[in-house]
Design a protein around this motif. Structure first.
Motif, mmCIF file in Angstrom:
data_model
loop_
_atom_site.group_PDB
_atom_site.id
_atom_site.type_symbol
_atom_site.label_atom_id
_atom_site.label_comp_id
_atom_site.label_asym_id
_atom_site.label_seq_id
_atom_site.Cartn_x
_atom_site.Cartn_y
_atom_site.Cartn_z
ATOM 1 N N TYR A 1 -10.480 1.156 -0.509
ATOM 2 C CA TYR A 1 -10.061 0.297 0.283
ATOM 3 C C TYR A 1 -10.845 -0.176 1.437
ATOM 4 N N CYS B 1 -6.205 -3.457 -3.362
ATOM 5 C CA CYS B 1 -6.610 -4.410 -2.055
ATOM 6 C C CYS B 1 -6.119 -5.825 -2.064
ATOM 7 N N TRP C 1 -7.316 2.141 5.407
ATOM 8 C CA TRP C 1 -6.261 2.391 4.409
ATOM 9 C C TRP C 1 -5.278 3.328 5.238
ATOM 10 N N GLY D 1 0.853 -1.337 -0.146
ATOM 11 C CA GLY D 1 0.003 -0.054 0.033
ATOM 12 C C GLY D 1 0.952 1.245 0.062
#
Length: 212
Positions: free
Chosen positions: A166, A113, A174, A10
């Protein structure tokens, strides 16, 4: 490398997540997936890759899509309507592409994701790359030739969109530490050193002996 490794990255905008992901892929002899996933999802679904690009990490895309003139190049033809195609369908196609890629060997996935999609897979490490807003705004200003205020505004816009996407699909948050195995500030030591620290963390978490 005998043990399969899956790293899900991420990232904040302009935090070096793409570069770090590529460095990790090289380190663990893994395939790297960022926008490549859009092509895989398009092949799995039969819809145009452009359709997946337009909806990429963007919750609520369909609300804006149906206000656009139909150009006939989205793919799928009348099946789009007959199959009750939805944002969830789109997410499912992309998730299937992620799972299929992960089943084939070691991978590094950036965004989309993937940490949630692959939550039941073994040997998975989820990391989040952050950096100071000053560093990120400066980089964005150079790349896009905009003012600092505009850079920050656009960064925040993209990150709000990513967070909404997300949070909706994963039920997690997130960018918050409890959603990942490791969160790290790349602006402290640079992308290359950051990738090195993440690689060390991955080896220790997965009990991998470094190759000599």
């Amino acid at each position: 490398m005998d043990k399969q490794v899956i790293i899900n990255v991420g990232r904040q905008v302009c935090a070096g997540g793409l570069e770090i992901g590529k460095l990790l892929a090289a380190e663990f002899q893994a395939k790297y997936y960022d926008r490549e996933l859009l092509n895989l999802a398009a092949k799995e679904s039969g819809f145009s890759e452009e359709f997946f690009k337009q909806s990429d990490e963007r919750k609520g895309f369909f609300r804006s899509f149906f206000h656009l003139p139909y150009s006939g190049n989205w793919g799928g033809g009348s099946n789009f309507y007959q199959n009750n195609f939805s944002q969830e369908s789109l997410f499912k196609f992309q998730s299937d592409a992620i799972i299929k890629a992960a089943q084939e060997g070691s991978c590094v996935f950036v965004g989309r994701c993937a940490d949630y999609v692959l939550r039941d897979f073994p040997n998975v490490v989820n990391v989040f790359i952050t950096a100071s807003i000053e560093v990120r705004a400066e980089l964005f200003m150079k790349e896009k030739q905009v003012t600092r205020d505009e850079a920050i505004r656009r960064i925040q816009h993209v990150e709000n969109r990513r967070a909404s996407y997300y949070n909706y699909y994963t039920g997690k948050h997130w960018g918050q530490a409890d959603s990942y195995d490791l969160c790290i500030d790349s602006s402290a030591i640079g992308p290359k050193e950051t990738a090195g620290l993440i690689a060390e963390f991955v080896r220790k978490k997965l009990n991998i002996t470094p190759q000599i």
